[in-house]
Design an enzyme around this catalytic site. Structure first.
Site, PDB file in Angstrom:
ATOM      1  N   GLU A   1      18.664-118.793  82.890  1.00 52.53           N
ATOM      2  CA  GLU A   1      19.067-118.363  81.549  1.00 52.53           C
ATOM      3  C   GLU A   1      20.394-118.975  81.097  1.00 52.53           C
ATOM      4  O   GLU A   1      20.499-119.469  79.978  1.00 52.53           O
ATOM      5  CB  GLU A   1      19.097-116.834  81.455  1.00 52.53           C
TER       6      GLU A   1
ATOM      7  N   GLY B   1      13.233-111.737  72.218  1.00 55.80           N
ATOM      8  CA  GLY B   1      13.079-112.848  71.274  1.00 55.80           C
ATOM      9  C   GLY B   1      11.824-113.661  71.488  1.00 55.80           C
ATOM     10  O   GLY B   1      11.051-113.894  70.564  1.00 55.80           O
TER      11      GLY B   1
ATOM     12  N   GLU C   1      12.961-121.867  74.638  1.00 57.22           N
ATOM     13  CA  GLU C   1      11.739-121.620  75.412  1.00 57.22           C
ATOM     14  C   GLU C   1      11.137-122.941  75.888  1.00 57.22           C
ATOM     15  O   GLU C   1      10.632-123.037  77.003  1.00 57.22           O
ATOM     16  CB  GLU C   1      10.723-120.816  74.601  1.00 57.22           C
TER      17      GLU C   1
END
Ligand code: B3K
Ligand code: ZN
Length: 874
Positions: free
Chosen positions: A325, A266, A303
């Site tokens: 994550e 992504g 991000e």
């Protein structure tokens, strides 16, 4: 492209073998000259022996590097180079090592390291791509300050970017130019990035709470600037949200996002220079759906949030991946919930978890959120590490409360800013801030498998008490037999009266910590209906022997929207699984009137309950999620049963669906707001149900919506409904598919939708369509987005991929083998389509095994794929 072959270089890496590095690299100076003949990288590394470790030679990592020279403090030095290591034996305790290597980014098809995409050069270094650029200690606990100079042809690559701040630039006399960037922050090499290309830029600024001005920039391929404003707005909203919710400010002068069409996943959180798949940047109402807009918000935020959770505090080694994550997914989920619709955000998170993570946790690739071993780390960027990881963080917040969680975050940064740490470090900060004992909770980091919690309710009229007895089992716990290992499970519950009112004082969070435990509710006058696992407070399967009437009541009255929705899912699940059994035995399915009535009430109460919620509630559980509940999956019967229920609802509620379809028209100009998106979602759910009736009038209605829609959400929903029509001929279907391609063939991301809508179709000819599309000009066998849209999506098409004749399996094996040496990461993801093969009947299993063996026996198989298929076969 050459890749490491499994037989020679596929050792298992284990968490228990971790040792700190023998050397530190304090500063890195890179000079990168991009030319048509190849790219030359000169790296000057300031080395310092780690005095806490036994003396060892320097062993650097590398892959596919053509080494031109190696010097120490300016002098040639003896060295030993293998394909993946460079060893220098005799070194002073501090010195500068300079290497010069040549690499070939134009030939780099695996999209890791430095690679070419269309008219530019881009990098992807996480997890181990930096070693494909230069010799280095490619591990996240080695953190360095970088200065990078890029040189490239000025006309073809006018934009030269690297992490940090631009400090100097100039031109050479041969038509090339150069730029030097300095990143003031120490970082692991996986966060390194450079870009050289011809790109348009959208600029903006953001003023932080403390008054610093951050320059924002989004770079895209020329001509796409009008598709950037949404991502820019998302970035600014993320920056503000992180200040408000977590007190975290942006530390950078420049925050850049670069979009690239060839990208394995992504997006990537490189310090100050994020590189994104175009899919998560580009949006305009006519080319992106409401879901695309929402995903862009979440990925941009994700991000950006990594800048603190991942970059300022990073992972000691890759086993700790969920440290950054899981936490960052939790943060982007919370951001998305605040920005859009908290109710439906939670429902969708759980839908994803059940569709992707639960099967993973029950299959051959099952691993704890912190794995203990791997062959290829790229195989562990999984739903478990990400999504279950986020659920584990959410449970921490549930157990200690939001305020203590925030204090724990503050403590985490106070202790570990600038460090590479472990999941224990994170939990220890949470414990310090809250006083909570997490020792048992740590099992969530160590054990794979989805726990199952079975609950029994007992009402005692005499003592006016109600007792919930909860029993947990963990099917995957490695030591379950001899050393039972129960989890600490936060279970949010409430009790409801027969009339559907919440019993005052009954809302509790139970801490289930033993195998079996009872919880007593006092002052209860009549047998209540328990609502269990509210807001999905733990990633578990929850069993309670509900009657359909109780579930119907919860669907109508539960004030926790997640559990109201889940009651509906439970009702539908039972009906579909019973119907599948009936169909397999040659009997007609039975659909009780009560379920139809409950759906009718949902449609009638759309105004109060919200369109977005009703749309979710009327969406039946997916075939993949249902398959997990069958001892032996019969994909045909399951498919037939689910579609039969859809058709039954469509026939029974035709008037309601048609009425709402007409009433929900959005008159105002398109905006991807939660309110409008909810209306469109429900209206399109109605449309899709109407097409189940097989009446030509509704196919006409879909065709009209397709033609007249002024936004991609509605246009695509009409296309998807038509693409699923199995009646032949269906001129509206043919026409819509042809028109869609003609209109959008130059918008790569829309072409992906066109491919995917065909590969996910329920039609019996889907595999032959998919095969034909692999030769269509719209398909590009080197582009991950195209492969995901056409091939991986087909692998998730339960009934077509698992065709009884094994044709789906054979096709997938071909595609995996075709791709494995060019792009092992993407090939490995395709190979995951086989994960659940042992769930099927022996005939299908024989076909799947043959396909897996064919892959496994391929000489020189990439280790990414080998790990997946050998675990599947094992
Ligand atoms: N950290 C990256 C993922 C890198 C995947 C490497 N195979 C994106 C993210 O999670 O934000
Ligand atoms: Zn991430």
């Amino acid at each position: 492209m050459k890749t490491d072959t499994a037989a020679t270089t596929a050792p298992t890496i284990r968490l228990q073998d971790y040792t700190p590095p023998a050397w530190w690299i304090d500063t890195v100076n890179l000079d990168i000259v991009i030319a048509d003949t190849g790219t030359t990288v000169t790296a000057r590394l300031a080395l310092r022996r780690n005095a806490d470790q036994p003396r060892q030679p320097l062993v650097l990592d590398g892959a596919e590097l053509d080494t031109l020279s190696v010097t120490v403090d300016g002098q040639p030095t003896p060295f030993l180079a293998t394909p993946d290591t460079l060893t220098v034996e005799q070194l002073p305790d501090t010195c500068t090592l300079t290497t010069v290597v040549r690499i070939q980014p134009d030939q780099n098809t695996c999209l890791s390291g430095l690679y070419r995409s269309k008219d530019g050069y881009f990098t992807q270094c996480e997890a181990q791509g930096f070693r494909r650029i230069t010799w280095f200690l490619d591990r996240p606990d080695v953190m360095s300050v970088y200065t990078v100079t890029l040189h490239a042809d000025k006309a073809r690559f006018p934009v030269l970017l690297a992490n940090g701040n631009p400090v100097a630039a100039g031109e050479h006399t041969d038509g090339t130019h150069w730029a030097t960037w300095q990143d003031p922050f120490k970082k692991p090499c996986y966060l390194f990035a450079v870009v050289a290309g011809k790109l348009d830029v959208l600029k903006d600024t953001f003023r932080t709470a403390s008054g610093r001005e951050v320059q924002l920039a989004i770079y895209v391929e020329p001509g796409k600037l009008d598709q950037c404003p949404h991502a820019m707005a998302a970035l600014k909203k993320s920056m503000q949200w992180d200040e408000e919710r977590f007190g975290l400010e942006c530390d950078l002068d420049h925050y850049m996002i670069v979009a690239v069409g060839d990208f394995n996943m992504g997006a990537m959180e490189n310090k100050g220079l994020n590189i994104f798949n175009t899919k998560y940047v580009l949006a305009r109402p006519d080319v992106a759906t409401d879901v695309d807009f929402e995903n862009i918000d979440r990925v941009v935020a994700h991000e950006y949030f990594h800048n603190w959770t991942g970059n300022r505090v990073t992972c000691r080694e890759w086993f700790q991946l969920s440290l950054k994550e899981g936490l960052t997914v939790f943060r982007d989920q919370e951001f998305g919930a605040d920005l859009h619709n908290r109710q439906t955000a939670r429902i969708r998170e759980v839908r994803t978890l059940r569709a992707a993570q639960f099967p993973e946790d029950a299959g051959p690739m099952a691993h704890p959120i912190r794995p203990e071993s791997y062959i290829e780390i790229n195989n562990f960027y999984t739903a478990t590490v990400y999504e279950k990881g986020a659920e584990v963080i959410r449970m921490i917040q549930t157990l200690i409360g939001r305020d203590a969680f925030r204090a724990g975050m503050d403590e985490y940064f106070r202790r570990h800013d600038g460090q590479a740490v472990t999941c224990e470090d994170f939990v220890a900060a949470m414990a310090a801030a809250s006083g909570f004992d997490f020792s048992q909770f740590m099992r969530w980091y160590k054990q794979p498998g989805t726990p199952r919690v079975t609950v029994d309710g007992h009402f005692d009229a005499e003592s006016r008490s109600y007792t919930l007895t909860c029993t947990q089992t963990n099917p995957k716990a490695s030591d379950a037999a001899n050393n039972p290992a129960p989890y600490l499970i936060p279970l949010r519950v409430a009790l409801f009266s027969e009339a559907g009112t919440l019993l005052p004082g009954s809302e509790r969070t139970l801490h289930l910590s033993a195998h079996s435990q009872s919880f007593v509710f006092d002052h209860i006058d009549a047998e209540p209906i328990p609502s269990l696992l509210r807001d999905f407070s733990a990633p578990v399967y929850l069993d309670f022997d509900y009657t359909p009437d109780q579930l119907t009541l919860l669907l109508a009255h539960e004030s926790d929207p997640f559990n109201a929705w889940d009651a509906g899912q439970r009702l539908a699940t039972r009906l579909i699984l019973d119907a599948a059994e009936a169909i397999a035995a040659g009997r007609a399915p039975h659909w009780p009137e009560a379920f139809v009535a409950a759906c009718r009430r949902l449609l009638q109460t759309q105004a109060e309950r919200g369109s977005a919620f009703v749309a979710e509630a009327l969406t039946l559980p997916g075939e993949g999620t249902l398959a997990e509940l069958m001892p032996v999956v019969d994909p045909d019967a399951l498919h037939a049963a689910r579609n039969a229920l859809r058709r039954h609802l469509a026939e029974q509620l035709e008037g309601e669906f048609a009425g709402l379809y007409a009433a929900l028209t959005v008159a105002e100009p398109y905006a991807p707001s939660a309110e409008q998106a909810g209306r469109r979602a429900l209206r399109n759910v109605c449309l899709a149900y109407l097409l189940e009736t097989d009446a030509d009038a509704y196919r006409q209605l879909a065709a009209t919506q397709f033609r007249t829609a002024d936004n991609m959400t509605d246009q695509f929903a009409a296309l998807a409904a038509l693409a699923n029509v199995t009646t032949d001929p269906c001129p509206q279907r043919e026409q819509a598919l042809a028109d869609f391609y003609t209109r959008w063939q130059h918008e790569a991301l829309v072409v992906d939708k066109w491919l995917q809508v065909q590969s996910t179709s329920r039609r019996a000819d889907t595999l032959s369509t998919v095969r034909a599309l692999t030769a269509h000009p719209a398909f590009d066998a080197g582009n991950p987005n195209k492969i995901y849209a056409l091939i991986r999506a087909f692998g998730a098409n339960l009934v077509r991929f698992h065709a009884a004749d094994g044709s789906g399996y054979a096709f997938m094996a071909e595609r995996v083998l075709d791709l494995q040496d060019k792009n092992p990461q993407v090939a490995s993801r395709l190979a995951r389509s086989f994960d659940r093969w042992k769930q099927f009947d022996t005939g299908r299993q024989a076909h799947a095994r043959a396909a897996l063996e064919r892959i496994c026996n391929h000489p020189g198989l990439a280790r990414d794929v080998l790990e997946v298929v050998s675990r599947a076969l094992g």
